[in-house]
Enzyme design. Structure first.
Site, PDB file in Angstrom:
ATOM      1  N   GLU A   1       0.706  -1.293  -0.022  1.00  0.00           N
ATOM      2  CA  GLU A   1       0.181   0.039  -0.017  1.00  0.00           C
ATOM      3  C   GLU A   1       0.977   1.427  -0.015  1.00  0.00           C
ATOM      4  O   GLU A   1       0.633   2.438  -0.564  1.00  0.00           O
ATOM      5  CB  GLU A   1      -0.804  -0.023   1.299  1.00  0.00           C
ATOM      6  CG  GLU A   1      -2.017  -1.124   1.183  1.00  0.00           C
ATOM      7  CD  GLU A   1      -2.979  -0.917   0.011  1.00  0.00           C
ATOM      8  OE1 GLU A   1      -3.162   0.280  -0.357  1.00  0.00           O
ATOM      9  OE2 GLU A   1      -3.682  -1.962  -0.390  1.00  0.00           O
TER      10      GLU A   1
ATOM     11  N   SER B   1     -41.130 -38.852  35.177  1.00  0.00           N
ATOM     12  CA  SER B   1     -40.436 -39.379  36.526  1.00  0.00           C
ATOM     13  C   SER B   1     -39.459 -38.449  37.003  1.00  0.00           C
ATOM     14  O   SER B   1     -39.096 -38.578  38.216  1.00  0.00           O
ATOM     15  CB  SER B   1     -39.904 -40.777  36.421  1.00  0.00           C
ATOM     16  OG  SER B   1     -41.298 -41.548  35.883  1.00  0.00           O
TER      17      SER B   1
END
Length: 782
Positions: free
Chosen positions: A108, A480
């Protein structure tokens, strides 16, 4: 008269006379052009000078506060979720590794630390390069890119370029080079909703910046120019070409050595194809945390950079996720194959066929290791199929077992496995096998019994298939597994584990119930006559539970159960409550069983330990109720001890003996199977860790006549506990004061043998007495 020897020839004289005006004209033209140029320059300078004071303030840079997403972490700092329009992880320049900075500078702006915001050398170089017909080059510096990204549009005009230059100068005057680079590396868009290189590292490679290799850094550095074009997920070939060029630049600039260059060029990168995937399957946890945080912070939730630290740990969550998935798929193996998911006619042309297959498989996303595949050919001996990745696989032998009957020519055409069928496959070792996506759902949650901190939570089989969190949102009958709370209530009404109760058929006529006659049965249809209450729980005898609740009163049983965190309106006061015919969530069950584990204290399961802002300042801190604080006591310590003792027997001798494989004497729990095997549960604990597993259909229906909580849910619990309790010492529970051991049974000191309620009548009919109204039976479930 003679002519002078130095006289010029007529032609030369005329030529000189003509040359002077031409020279004069060229000089005048040159002066005019120079004047115009100088005037233009002065005009430009004047314009720039006038424009400079009107440039925008740099507050957004000098006080840089980007939109930061909400991030969800595990207790051990593993990122498990991220929410927000912009996925960004703000890092300071000192935290960015040198290799990442150099990769960016190489491509860049390699003269970044030399120029003053505008690189005139770079502009000249690019102009010459472009004029000679090379690939078009730009000359914008990093500073100019920052100016453009923060303050300007991307339009290609001279005015915008002039402002860009001015802003670059202004930025350089007000910020240091490191500050500019820091802003750039946090702000730049890099595809996949990633802003900044730290976020990109996580999204593309699942790593932090400091963990990146040279090759990975170069790949990320190629993204700013065109995030979509050089995206390694979408365009891997183009991305690699640019990465190789950046590596060459880094080498030419002396940023990396020859050895590093060669190694980076050859490195095979592992790019995450699913950008939303994190290091742990905790999607339900992340979503629940998001909802909780949004309730407090509203829209700031997604832009303020909040960090949410949950109570789960990666190891526990991984264990729970794998346990649940295995439990569900083991169920699928025991049940019939339902056939392919879809069919298409595969074109004969290869390119057309590839496109058709890719399009169809996109509608059948993989579920972790359960992969969608298109059948290319099928015989009773072999299936050849292709996956969405293009991998061609062959399935033979035992791998065909699940779908074998659907390979026959006699199979129904709309169910047959044939060319063009979409099937599911799994890989076990090197072998592939036919499988199917489950229709059943499941949930698992584990929590600390001392303060309720959730250690693991899996709200369903596949979050991408169903966002419904069965841990917190599914109201199901506990069957249960609810019986222990009825037994606990009976201990406060004079019963003891030694109370004799008749396990014999019982019936209620319409006059007794106020409705229809009811004749409940034991799960196995067998009756064993009088037995102790302890044995009744161990064997999960329905008749015992019903007689207990009838004795103490259904209204009392309902009220007592609310101590454990159950909702009274979800568990009406009917005798069916003894069989778990109300409604609870797995999370409620975890909190309820924790009461037995911790000695009688109610703790509320919680998920978020703290919330901080982007700078680490604590904004919210959990302050959970804890065991040991008498203000949180909901049952007598002795009651909790006796219940724990009976629940240990369920593991040692009863319906949960499979848990003995863990070889720990400090485990307690209860299986649960509802009427018609619609819901399957196991709720159990070790003194410091409670876990609850559930399996069932979203639209309730029979799981199979032989399917029970012990066979379905308990294996999930065991699989999780094998990992969660590894290296955790076995803990023996002390006998609390006020409990007597007489023979081989425990009693309250005030209710020794011969006192309290020694037995409950076992007649075939129960006298209605005056409890008829409160014990009215609902018959919708039986």
């Amino acid at each position: 008269m003679s002519t002078s020897s130095n006289s010029s020839p007529p032609d030369a004289t005329n030529s000189a006379k003509q040359g002077k005006p031409a020279t004069r004209f060229l000089m005048q033209a040159a002066f005019a052009i120079a004047g115009l140029g100088l005037g233009g320059i002065l005009l430009v300078v004047f314009g720039l000078a006038m424009a400079y004071p009107n440039l925008p303030e740099l507050d957004t840079l000098t006080d840089y506060r980007p939109k930061m997403p909400l991030r969800i972490f595990s207790a051990d700092n593993v990122l498990i979720g991220e929410f927000g329009e912009e996925r960004r992880n703000l890092v300071h320049i000192r935290e960015i590794p040198d290799v990442m900075k150099k990769a960016v500078l190489a491509i860049e702006d390699d003269r970044f630390y030399e120029h003053g915001g505008v690189d005139y050398t770079g502009i000249l170089r690019a102009a010459v390069h472009n004029a000679t017909g090379g690939a078009k080059q730009g000359a914008s510096t990093i500073t100019q890119q920052v100016a453009r990204n923060f303050f300007l549009s991307s339009e290609q005009t001279l005015k915008r370029k002039a402002y860009e230059v001015l802003l670059a100068w202004k930025i350089e005057k007000n910020l240091s080079k490191d500050q500019i680079l820091e802003v750039y590396m946090n702000q730049i868009y890099l595809g996949q909703r990633a802003y900044g290189f730290s976020s990109a590292a996580q999204i593309y490679f699942g790593k932090s910046l400091k963990e990146l290799t040279v090759a990975e850094a170069a790949m990320l550095a190629g993204l700013p120019k065109a995030p979509s074009a050089y995206n390694p997920v979408v365009n891997p070939k183009r991305a690699r070409t640019r990465q190789q060029y950046i590596l060459q630049r880094m080498h030419d600039l002396g940023y990396i050595t020859d050895k590093q260059f060669e190694a980076a060029k050859a490195e095979q990168l592992k790019v995450k194809t699913d950008s939303s995937e994190f290091g742990v399957h905790a999607e339900y946890v992340a979503e629940m945390a998001r909802q909780l945080v949004y309730e407090q912070f509203k829209e700031d939730t997604y832009t303020r950079g909040l960090n949410v630290f949950t109570t789960i740990t990666k190891a526990d969550q991984d264990a729970a996720y794998l346990a649940l998935r295995k439990g569900v798929m083991d169920y699928e193996k025991r049940h019939a194959y339902r056939g392919p998911e879809a069919y298409i006619d595969i074109p004969q042309n290869k390119e057309e066929a590839d496109d058709a297959i890719e399009t169809e498989l996109a509608d059948h996303p993989d579920s972790d290791d359960i992969i969608a595949a298109m059948v290319l050919s099928a015989t009773p001996q072999q299936i050849v199929a292709v996956t969405a990745t293009g991998e061609e696989i062959k399935i033979t032998g035992a791998g065909l077992d699940m779908g074998r009957s659907w390979l026959s020519d006699k199979a129904a055409p709309n169910k047959r496995i044939r060319r063009g069928a979409v099937i599911r496959v799994m890989q076990e070792g090197k072998d592939w096998l036919v499988t199917q996506m489950p229709e059943i759902e499941s949930a698992f949650v584990a929590a600390d019994t001392h303060d309720g901190a959730i250690k693991a939570m899996v709200g369903g089989f596949d979050y991408n298939r169903s966002k419904f969190n069965h841990v917190t949102q599914a109201w199901r009958q506990p069957g249960s597994s609810f019986k222990p709370f009825i037994y606990s209530a009976s201990l406060e009404r004079g019963l003891s584990p030694a109370t004799m109760i008749n396990d014999s058929p019982i019936s209620f006529d319409a006059g007794q119930t106020g409705g229809q006659a009811w004749e409940p049965k034991n799960y196995d249809g067998k009756y064993e006559g009088p037995m102790t209450m302890r044995k009744g729980l161990t064997k999960s005898k329905n008749m015992i539970s019903i007689r207990i609740l009838h004795r103490i009163g259904a209204k009392y049983g309902q009220e007592y159960s609310t101590r454990f965190g159950f909702d009274a309106d979800k568990n009406p006061p009917y005798l069916t409550l003894a069989l778990g015919a109300g409604n609870v969530t797995p999370l409620q069950m975890a909190g309820a069983y924790a009461v037995f584990a911790n000695g009688g204290y109610k703790v509320n399961p919680y998920l978020i330990s703290r919330v901080t802002d982007a700078n680490g300042k604590v904004l919210s801190q959990a302050r959970p109720d804890k065991a040991g604080d008498e203000a949180n006591r909901v049952i007598d310590e002795r009651n909790a001890f006796l219940m724990d003792s009976m629940l240990k027997d369920v593991v040692r001798f009863g319906t949960a003996t499979k848990a003995l494989v863990l070889k720990r004497p400090d485990l307690s729990g209860k299986t649960g199977t509802t009427n018609d095997s619609i819901d399957a549960w196991f709720a159990g604990y070790q003194p410091h860790l409670v876990g609850v597993a559930w399996i069932g259909y979203d639209q309730p229906k029979n799981l199979g006549n032989r399917e029970t909580g012990g066979g379905l849910a308990l294996p999930i619990w065991i699989s999780y506990m094998q990992k969660a309790l590894k290296n955790i010492p076995i803990e023996e529970r002390a006998v609390p004061e006020g409990v007597m051991l007489i023979g081989d049974e425990y009693y309250y000191a005030e209710n020794p043998p011969g006192t309290g309620v020694p037995n409950i009548d076992g007649g075939s009919r129960v006298n209605p007495a005056d409890e008829k109204a409160r014990d009215a039976v609902k018959n919708e479930l039986f």
